[in-house]
Design an enzyme around this catalytic site. Structure first.
Site, mmCIF file in Angstrom:
data_model
loop_
_atom_site.group_PDB
_atom_site.id
_atom_site.type_symbol
_atom_site.label_atom_id
_atom_site.label_comp_id
_atom_site.label_asym_id
_atom_site.label_seq_id
_atom_site.Cartn_x
_atom_site.Cartn_y
_atom_site.Cartn_z
ATOM 1 N N ALA A 232 24.080 -18.469 -3.657
ATOM 2 C CA ALA A 232 25.516 -18.649 -3.399
ATOM 3 C C ALA A 232 26.204 -19.215 -4.645
ATOM 4 C CB ALA A 232 25.688 -19.550 -2.185
ATOM 5 N N ARG A 233 26.402 -20.511 -4.667
ATOM 6 C CA ARG A 233 26.931 -21.205 -5.831
ATOM 7 C C ARG A 233 26.156 -22.506 -5.964
ATOM 8 N NH1 ARG A 233 28.940 -17.186 -7.219
ATOM 9 N NH2 ARG A 233 31.135 -16.686 -7.604
ATOM 10 N N ASP A 257 19.113 -19.161 -8.100
ATOM 11 C CA ASP A 257 19.765 -18.228 -9.027
ATOM 12 C C ASP A 257 21.066 -18.817 -9.561
ATOM 13 O OD1 ASP A 257 19.918 -15.632 -10.305
ATOM 14 O OD2 ASP A 257 21.588 -15.200 -8.945
ATOM 15 N N GLU A 262 26.114 -23.852 -15.430
ATOM 16 C CA GLU A 262 25.499 -22.621 -15.940
ATOM 17 C C GLU A 262 26.036 -22.332 -17.331
ATOM 18 O OE1 GLU A 262 26.034 -19.490 -13.056
ATOM 19 O OE2 GLU A 262 25.162 -20.687 -11.452
ATOM 20 N N HIS A 281 21.507 -16.500 -12.708
ATOM 21 C CA HIS A 281 22.663 -15.964 -11.972
ATOM 22 C C HIS A 281 22.726 -14.433 -12.090
ATOM 23 C CE1 HIS A 281 26.910 -17.082 -10.354
ATOM 24 N NE2 HIS A 281 26.530 -15.896 -9.894
ATOM 25 N N VAL A 282 21.681 -13.807 -11.596
ATOM 26 C CA VAL A 282 21.584 -12.342 -11.705
ATOM 27 C C VAL A 282 21.502 -11.638 -10.350
ATOM 28 C CG1 VAL A 282 20.474 -12.284 -13.980
ATOM 29 C CG2 VAL A 282 19.050 -12.544 -11.942
HETATM 30 C C1 GLV Z 1 28.736 -13.634 -8.326
HETATM 31 O O1 GLV Z 1 28.246 -14.697 -8.297
HETATM 32 C C2 GLV Z 1 29.838 -13.215 -7.508
HETATM 33 O O2 GLV Z 1 30.550 -14.037 -6.933
HETATM 34 O O3 GLV Z 1 30.022 -11.994 -7.430
#
Ligand code: GLV
Length: 320
Positions: A232-233, A257, A262, A281-282
């Site tokens: 998510a975040r 992730d 970041e 973050h992929v």
């Molecule tokens: C990526 O993290 C998005 O929000 O698309």
């Protein structure tokens, strides 16, 4: 080619701005795309924008965006807009939801499998030529919980169900059942959901209500043999409390992730914890991402030009 009297001027504040501009020019001769991937271009052109395409909303130039009526986010999460969310009532916000679910579900199922078998250990043992058999239960004996059953979360739930897992999950509105979900919990019933899970997957947006949602108390509600997966975040989790839970064995491990900061800072202990898989973050970015976003964006450009309602509109009050 300069467009005379454009019907719509769109500022493209994105690393792939050139590609988006080409796609727009091929299809919409009446639209003027402005390539502005960096802050200089943005400063210079944002005042001319009827629409803006970006991953993060550049709040620092918001006061100059006098003509702006539409923000197309290239991602799913629009958390970058929260600092100004009380001032953007006149702007329609749309996102790229719908293109992330499959790839994120692939990623989550890989994480589930790797954590469950402790593949990190197998890989270390392979490197040392150590033959060390260990056996695990089939995933069909296990329970996966999805916190946030939006379109991404629901795709993860279906995939886990197809692996034979018991699936539980939470969402704000539980009046409508979700395909593949055996037990549905209201978002404020997290404390009941967490102890049921062998795997807890965070798939909810970061909103002022969800930032810091998973801290020491929630991690303590998880079982010591359970794993956390966050796609998510980063700020939905209190990261130093997670580090502590991973160090003390309050939970068994994690696949992460996303992070509070970041790129993940070099000095973060998460890099070298034996029970953590950290990725940059992929999870939500399939190949051909620009073309996938453009199929949503182009549909919305067409709608905007015709004065029709846009697709994938985000309700900033709710946060998604
Ligand atoms: C990526 O993290 C998005 O929000 O698309």
């Amino acid at each position: 080619m300069a467009v005379e009297s454009p019907e719509l001027t769109i500022v493209l504040n994105h690393p792939a701005a050139e590609s988006y501009a080409r796609l727009i020019e091929e299809r919409f001769p009446q639209v003027r795309p402005i390539v502005a991937p960096d802050s200089n271009g943005l400063e210079r052109y944002i005042g001319e924008a009827d629409a803006l395409l970006a991953f993060r909303f550049p709040v620092e130039v918001f006061d100059k965006a006098k003509k702006l009526r539409w923000f197309q986010c290239t991602g799913a999460g629009v958390d970058s807009m929260f600092p100004i969310r009380d001032r953007v009532g006149h702007i329609t916000v749309t996102n790229a939801r719908g293109i992330h679910g499959d790839i994120i579900a692939d990623f989550v199922m890989a994480g589930v499998t790797m954590l469950h078998w402790d593949f990190r250990r197998f890989l270390r043992e392979q490197a040392n030529r150590e033959w060390n058999p260990r056996y695990v239960a089939p995933l069909a004996d296990k329970t996966l919980g999805v916190v946030g059953l939006g379109s991404i979360g629901a795709t993860i739930a279906r995939r886990a169900k197809s692996a034979g897992m018991t699936v539980v999950g939470s969402k704000r509105d539980i009046s409508v059942p979700v395909d593949g979900v055996d037990g549905l919990f209201a978002s404020d019933a997290l404390e009941d959901l967490l102890p049921l899970c062998d795997f807890v997957v965070l798939a909810l947006p970061a909103t002022p209500e969800t930032v810091g949602l998973i801290g020491a108390a929630e991690l303590a509600r998880m079982r010591p043999d359970a794993f956390l997966i966050n796609i998510a975040r980063g700020n939905v989790v209190v990261e130093d409390e997670l580090v502590k839970a991973l160090q003390t064995g309050a939970i068994a491990g994690a696949m992460l992730d996303v992070f509070e900061r970041e790129p993940l800072p070099k000095e973060s202990p998460l890099w070298d914890m034996p029970n953590v898989i950290a990725t940059p973050h992929v999870a939500g970015s399939p190949t051909n991402y620009t073309e996938r976003v453009f199929s949503i964006f182009a549909d919305n450009i067409e709608r905007f030009l015709k004065g029709q309602a846009l697709k994938n509109v985000v309700d900033l009050g709710r946060g998604y």
